[in-house]
Enzyme design. Structure first.
Site, PDB file in Angstrom:
ATOM      1  N   THR C  16       0.824  -1.210   0.000  1.00  0.00           N
ATOM      2  CA  THR C  16       0.000   0.000   0.000  1.00  0.00           C
ATOM      3  C   THR C  16       0.860   1.262   0.000  1.00  0.00           C
ATOM      4  O   THR C  16       1.923   1.307   0.624  1.00  0.00           O
ATOM      5  CB  THR C  16      -0.889   0.034   1.264  1.00  0.00           C
ATOM      6  OG1 THR C  16      -0.086  -0.256   2.413  1.00  0.00           O
ATOM      7  CG2 THR C  16      -2.007  -0.970   1.169  1.00  0.00           C
ATOM      8  N   ASP C 192      -7.997  -3.434  12.698  1.00  0.00           N
ATOM      9  CA  ASP C 192      -9.406  -3.107  12.886  1.00  0.00           C
ATOM     10  C   ASP C 192     -10.232  -4.315  13.337  1.00  0.00           C
ATOM     11  O   ASP C 192     -11.223  -4.169  14.040  1.00  0.00           O
ATOM     12  CB  ASP C 192      -9.989  -2.497  11.604  1.00  0.00           C
ATOM     13  CG  ASP C 192      -9.619  -1.025  11.498  1.00  0.00           C
ATOM     14  OD1 ASP C 192      -9.208  -0.441  12.514  1.00  0.00           O
ATOM     15  OD2 ASP C 192      -9.725  -0.446  10.407  1.00  0.00           O
ATOM     16  N   ARG C 236      11.152  -3.322  11.432  1.00  0.00           N
ATOM     17  CA  ARG C 236      12.558  -3.686  11.549  1.00  0.00           C
ATOM     18  C   ARG C 236      12.773  -5.156  11.892  1.00  0.00           C
ATOM     19  O   ARG C 236      13.867  -5.673  11.789  1.00  0.00           O
ATOM     20  CB  ARG C 236      13.230  -2.803  12.610  1.00  0.00           C
ATOM     21  CG  ARG C 236      13.427  -1.370  12.122  1.00  0.00           C
ATOM     22  CD  ARG C 236      14.035  -0.518  13.188  1.00  0.00           C
ATOM     23  NE  ARG C 236      13.142  -0.418  14.352  1.00  0.00           N
ATOM     24  CZ  ARG C 236      13.345   0.403  15.371  1.00  0.00           C
ATOM     25  NH1 ARG C 236      14.406   1.181  15.399  1.00  0.00           N
ATOM     26  NH2 ARG C 236      12.484   0.460  16.367  1.00  0.00           N
ATOM     27  N   LEU C 259       4.513  -3.226   3.891  1.00  0.00           N
ATOM     28  CA  LEU C 259       4.444  -1.789   4.170  1.00  0.00           C
ATOM     29  C   LEU C 259       5.615  -1.022   3.582  1.00  0.00           C
ATOM     30  O   LEU C 259       5.573   0.203   3.497  1.00  0.00           O
ATOM     31  CB  LEU C 259       4.382  -1.555   5.682  1.00  0.00           C
ATOM     32  CG  LEU C 259       3.132  -2.107   6.375  1.00  0.00           C
ATOM     33  CD1 LEU C 259       3.297  -2.059   7.883  1.00  0.00           C
ATOM     34  CD2 LEU C 259       1.891  -1.324   5.954  1.00  0.00           C
ATOM     35  N   ASP C 388       3.727 -40.913  -3.873  1.00  0.00           N
ATOM     36  CA  ASP C 388       2.642 -41.355  -4.740  1.00  0.00           C
ATOM     37  C   ASP C 388       1.991 -40.115  -5.358  1.00  0.00           C
ATOM     38  O   ASP C 388       2.510 -39.003  -5.226  1.00  0.00           O
ATOM     39  CB  ASP C 388       1.631 -42.227  -3.979  1.00  0.00           C
ATOM     40  CG  ASP C 388       0.989 -41.493  -2.832  1.00  0.00           C
ATOM     41  OD1 ASP C 388       1.135 -40.256  -2.750  1.00  0.00           O
ATOM     42  OD2 ASP C 388       0.334 -42.135  -2.008  1.00  0.00           O
TER      43      ASP C 388
END
Lengths: 433, 433, 433
Positions: C16, C192, C236, C259, C388
Site C-alpha cells: 500500500t 481493525d 525492523r 508496508l 505417490d
C-alpha cells in the site's frame, strides 16, 4: 464495532448461586448472601442458578426463593440479575419446566420482576431451539404485561449445534416472527460442551477449546452481543484463572464465569488496565516482569547477562554470548523488551493523540524510554511507536470498558479511585468522547 | 449428546486396503489378508480402497475383487465393511465411475452386499455435491431391492468446500428430497486438503490443521455422526501417532485412519482408559510420568529436587529454589502433579457417585492421595475433587466408548479381559446404565 | 483445487502507498515512487491507498493523484494495480464517497482505467454489504462502458461479520442479481479486526488470530479466491515477518501485506523454494539449521552430543544420555532430523516421479542421505520417502506458485535466474505440465 443494544456494553463477571440448598434452615441462604455483595466482589451479572447448581428436587423451591430474595433486596443490588432456568434441546419436559419457572419468577405479584433483567437459557441447540426459548419469553412478557423484548435472553453454548447457531444470529435477529433482539450474553459452558463433543483427556481435565472461544467471541461481535467464558473450576489456582482471562481478552472474550466472590474480584479487575506500568523481558520464551527500583528496571536472573567491555557490550542470552556495539545492543534490547502501559499511560497517549488530531496531524510518534539494569550493567533504551487513528481506536477498548464499568457500577467508584487516583479516573472518563 | 443413528456409536479405527495390486498372482491378495484380521488388529471400520490406494487402471478389477473376497469371508469379519469408491467434486466422469462400482459391488448376485455396511466417498465438495452422491446410493438401493437408506455414506473432508458443508448438515439431513440420514463418518483427508488449501511447509510435512480437526469433530457432534482423523504416514513413529491421537481425543475426534495392522492395534487401544493409573509431574512445561515403586511415585530427574530442612522444605524447580513449610509444599506439589486414572479408578468413582446419588446427594468429594519421592525426600500428597452430575457425565465418555466396543466386538473380549481383568470389564459394562 | 478466475493464481505481496501526502510540494510523491518499483521490490498487487494511509482531508486529491500517476506510468508497472477506496459497513456516507472515488478513478477520460485491475474495499460487513459494493462496481462499469465484471473486487476482512460472510461466498457468487464473481483477494486487516472483536493484550500488541487466518484461507479455497494476511507493522523485525509468513503458508495463506519495499522483497521471496537444501536438527523443541561443510552437516551446539564407544554410540540429548547400537542411533537420528528441499531437489523428485508414472508405477521411494557431524563424531543417515500421486500433487504447490510468478512477472526473471540458475528455472517451468 456493532452496537450493543442493552444496558451494559461490557460484562466482566457472571456469578452463579444455587437457588435452594437442601438441609439448611433457610434454603435461600446462598441467594441472600450473594445479593448482599457490593463493590469489586459484586458481579456485573448475577445468576441465581436454578439449573445445575441446584438439585433437581429443589428447583421449584428455588424459583420461589428467587422471587422472595430478589423482591426484597433486588433494588439495591449493583449488578444485573439474570436467573438461569432449566432447558434442554433434547427434552420438551425440561423446556416446559423452564417456561413455568420463568412465568412464576416474573409474576408481578411476586414483586421480583422489576429487578430482573433477563434469563439465562442453558443447553440450547440449533437456532430453531433458540427461537423456542425466545417465544416463551414473549409469552411471559405478554402474560405479565411487560414490554415485548424487555427481558433479555442469554444462552449457554455447550453443544456443537449451539456453536454453529451463533453463525446465523445476524440473519435471524430482526426477522418478524421472533424477538431475538433480546439476546444479551453468549456464555461458554465447557464442561457440557466437552461431553457433547465426546472429548476426553488422560487426566479428565477440560480441553482448552480455543476454537470454541474464538467462535463465541466472533458470534458476539457479529451480532452485537457480549461473550463470556465458562467456569474455571480449579478455584485455588488464581494464577491459572488470570492466565485464562488474559488469553480470553486476546480473543475479544472479556467476560468470564465466576464461582466465588474471590473469583469475582479477580475477574472484575483483570480486564482493567493496571495501576502502574511495567517492563517485560523475554527470558527463554517467557515474558518476565522486571522489578522497578528508583526508576531503573532490574533483571537479576541467570538467563540473560550483560557486561560492558570498553565501548562494546557482551550480551549473554541462554548459552549464546555476543559482543555488540551500543547501537546493536540497543536494537537487541528493544526486541527483547516490551512495556505494559498503565491506565495513566493509556490516557496520556490518547490525550496526546487527540490534541495532535485537533491540530491536523494524523499520526504522531509516542516515545517510551527507561533504564535497564541487567546484572551490574545499566543501559538506557528508548523507542518510538507511531500512533494513528487505528492505534487510537484499538487503545480505546480498555478505556470504553472502564467507562462502561464506571457508569454502571457506582458501588465500585471508591475502589476504582483508590486503584487509579481520582485524577486518572476523571481523565479516563473524558477521553475519547 | 446428539443420538448416533447407526450400528456403532464410536469408531476408533478406519483401515484401508488396496483392492487390486498389479503384478501379483492374486491381485486381491491385500484384501484377502485384511479380511482375516481379528481382535485388536481388526479395525472397527475396514475400507477396501478402490480410490487412492489402488492404481486407476486396476479399479475395475478392484471392484470385482471386493465382491469376491467380501462374499466369501465377509460374514466372519468382526468390523464393519465400507469400500471407498472414486468420486470428485470437479469430475463428472469420476462420479459416474464411482456410481458404477457401487452398483456392481452391491449387486445381490455377487453375494457381497449383505456384508457391506456402506461406502466411503472421497473428494466431496459443497453440500449439493454430497447430495449427488446420496442420490446414487438411493438409486443403487432401489435397483437392488435394498431398503432406502440402508447403505451408510461416509465422506472424506479434503477441501475447504467440504469443511464448510459440514456446517449445514443439520439443516440438510431430513429434507424430503434426500436421504442424507445415511451419513455415518466424517473423515479428514489432510494430504489432499493441504493441496486444496495450497498450503506449504519448508520440509513438505503436513500442517497440523487444528481448526479443521475441530470443525470436523463439531460437524459430527451437531449432526449425530462420527469424526475420524486422516492418515498418519510416518508409520514407524509410534510415539507421534499416539500424541496425535491424544490431541484428537481432546477435540472429540476419537477415530483415526490406520495404514497398517500395527497402527490399528495402537488406534483401537489409545482411546481406552489405561490398565493402571499413573502420576504425572510438570517438568519444565512437560508432564513426565513418575515411576511407581512399592506404592511410592518416584521422580529422579534433575529439573526438580526436594530437601527437608528441619520442619521446612527446600524445593528447587529449574533454577529457582524456594523454602516452604509443609503446607506450602503440599499446595505447590498439588499444582505440579496430576493423575491419569485407570479404567478401574473411573469405574470406582462412577459407582461411588451413583451410590451417592441414589442416597440423595448431588455432589461428593473423591479423594486421591499418594506418596511422592523426589530425589531422596518423600512427601505425602492428598487432594479432593468434587464430583457432580456434570463430572459424572464427562467421565462417562470413555466408559460409553468401552461399552460400545465390548458390545460390537466380541472378537476383542479376550484381549480386553486380559488388559483389565474380567471383574473390571464386568463392572465397566454395568456402570451408567 | 477450485479454479482461480483472474489473471493471477497466486499473489505474494500486497503493497500500500498513501495517495496524497500533506505538506509536500508534490502530494503524489509516494505514488510516483512506488509505481517505479521493479523486480523483487515490486509487489504482485500494488494498492494506492485512499483509505487509512491517507488523511481524510486529502482523499479527494488522492483520487486525482491516482488518475494522474497511473495514467502516466501504469502501463509499465509490472504488478497489478488495485486502489483502495473508503467504505464502511456502518456508514452510508463512507460508502457513497468510495463509490464517487471509484467513478472518478475509472473515468476513461483520465486514462488510468486501462491499467487498473480492480479496487480494494475495506471494512465490509455481512454478505449483503459486499453486494452493495459489488453493485457500485457494476454501475461504474456500466457508466464508463467497461465490461461487466471486468474490475475485480478485493475486500479487507476486519470484522466478525465479514469473517462469517466468507462462509457463504460459494452460495452467493453466481446468483443472477450480483456480479460477485469479480471477487479476487480476501485480505485480513488485523488492527481493525482486533477493535471490532474488542480484544486486548497487556502490551497493546496484536493478538495472533490463528482462527481468522484459517477461515480466510478456507474462504479463499472454497470460492476460488486468494488469501492475503494483514500488515506486520514491526518493520525492523525481519525475522518476525519471516516467521509469520512461514506460519501463514502452512495455513494456505501465501500472500501478505507489505508496508515497505524491503518487506516486499521478503514477501516476494518467502514462498519460493530455497536455492539450496538444508538439514534441520531438533534441539530442545526448536529446529536448528545445520551448517554444511564439504558435504557434511555439522552441529556444534551443546544440547546434543554424540560419541562412538567401540561398536556402540553414546547420544546425549539435553540431560539424557543413552547408549545405542548403530542401528538404533540411525533410527533416532532420523527422528531428530528433517530436510528442507531446494527448488532443484523438488524439481528432481517431480521429474523422477513423472518418469516412474510414465513407466506404469504409481509409487516410488525417494532416497535422501547425508553425513552428520555432531561434536567430533560423524555418522551417515539415509531415509526413503514414498512418493505417490498425492505426494506429487502436494509438492506441486510451490512449483505452481513459481510458474505463476514467472509467467506474470517478466521483471523478476533475472533475479529468479540468478537465484536458481537458468537450468533449474527452465526445468521448473516444464514440470507438472
Amino acid at each position: 464495532m456493532t452496537e450493543r443494544r442493552h444496558g451494559r456494553q461490557f460484562v466482566r463477571t457472571f456469578f452463579t448461586s444455587p437457588t435452594a440448598v437442601e438441609g439448611e434452615d433457610d434454603s435461600a441462604k446462598m441467594l441472600r448472601r450473594a445479593i448482599q455483595l457490593r463493590g469489586m466482589q459484586a458481579p456485573d451479572v448475577w445468576v441465581p442458578d436454578n439449573e445445575d447448581a441446584t438439585a433437581p428436587s429443589m428447583r421449584d423451591e428455588g424459583a420461589r426463593n428467587i422471587v422472595e430474595v430478589v423482591s426484597e433486596d433486588g433494588a439495591d443490588f449493583p449488578g444485573e440479575i439474570h436467573p438461569r432456568v432449566v432447558w434442554h434441546r433434547d427434552s420438551p419436559s425440561a423446556r416446559y419446566r423452564g417456561f413455568q419457572h420463568m412465568l412464576e419468577i416474573t409474576d408481578p405479584e411476586g414483586g421480583a420482576v422489576e429487578h430482573i433483567d433477563g434469563f439465562v437459557i442453558p443447553e440450547v441447540g440449533d437456532i430453531d431451539d433458540w427461537k423456542k426459548a425466545d417465544e416463551f419469553f414473549t409469552i411471559v412478557e405478554n402474560e405479565h404485561g411487560l414490554e415485548e423484548g424487555s427481558l433479555t435472553m442469554s444462552v449457554i453454548i455447550e453443544s456443537g449445534q449451539a456453536e454453529l447457531a451463533m453463525e446465523s444470529l445476524r440473519d435471524e435477529m430482526g426477522k418478524p416472527t421472533n424477538n431475538l433482539e433480546r439476546l444479551f450474553l453468549l456464555v461458554n459452558g465447557e464442561v457440557d460442551y466437552t461431553k457433547d463433543m465426546r472429548a476426553m483427556t488422560p487426566t479428565g481435565s477440560l480441553p482448552p477449546w480455543p476454537e470454541l472461544r474464538h467462535n463465541t467471541s466472533r458470534g458476539a461481535s457479529a451480532a452485537g452481543l457480549i461473550a463470556v467464558d465458562g467456569p474455571y473450576d480449579d478455584i485455588r489456582n488464581v494464577e491459572g484463572y488470570r492466565t485464562r482471562m488474559t488469553e480470553n481478552q486476546a480473543k475479544g472474550m472479556i467476560g468470564i464465569w465466576s464461582l466465588t466472590p474471590g473469583q469475582v474480584v479477580e475477574a472484575n479487575t483483570s480486564p482493567l488496565p493496571p495501576k502502574t506500568g511495567s517492563w517485560l523481558l523475554d527470558v527463554d520464551g517467557q515474558r518476565v516482569e522486571l522489578e522497578s527500583e528508583d526508576g531503573i528496571e532490574v533483571y537479576d536472573g541467570d538467563y540473560v547477562s550483560l557486561d560492558a567491555l570498553g565501548d562494546d557490550y557482551e550480551l549473554l542470552v541462554g548459552s549464546t554470548t555476543r559482543t555488540l556495539t551500543g547501537e546493536e545492543l540497543h536494537e537487541e534490547l528493544l526486541k527483547m523488551t516490551s512495556y505494559v502501559p498503565s491506565m495513566d499511560d493509556i490516557v496520556d497517549s490518547m490525550e496526546e493523540f487527540e490534541a495532535a488530531k485537533e491540530a491536523g496531524r494524523g499520526a504522531i510518534a509516542m516515545e517510551r524510554s527507561t533504564t535497564l539494569r541487567i546484572g551490574q550493567t545499566e543501559f538506557d533504551i528508548s523507542t518510538d511507536r507511531m500512533w494513528d487513528e487505528a492505534t487510537y481506536q484499538a487503545a480505546m477498548t480498555p478505556i470504553s470498558l472502564f467507562q462502561d464499568v464506571y457508569e454502571n457500577r457506582p458501588d465500585q467508584h471508591e475502589e476504582l479511585e483508590e486503584r487509579y487516583g481520582a485524577d486518572v479516573v476523571e481523565r479516563a472518563m473524558q477521553v475519547g468522547r
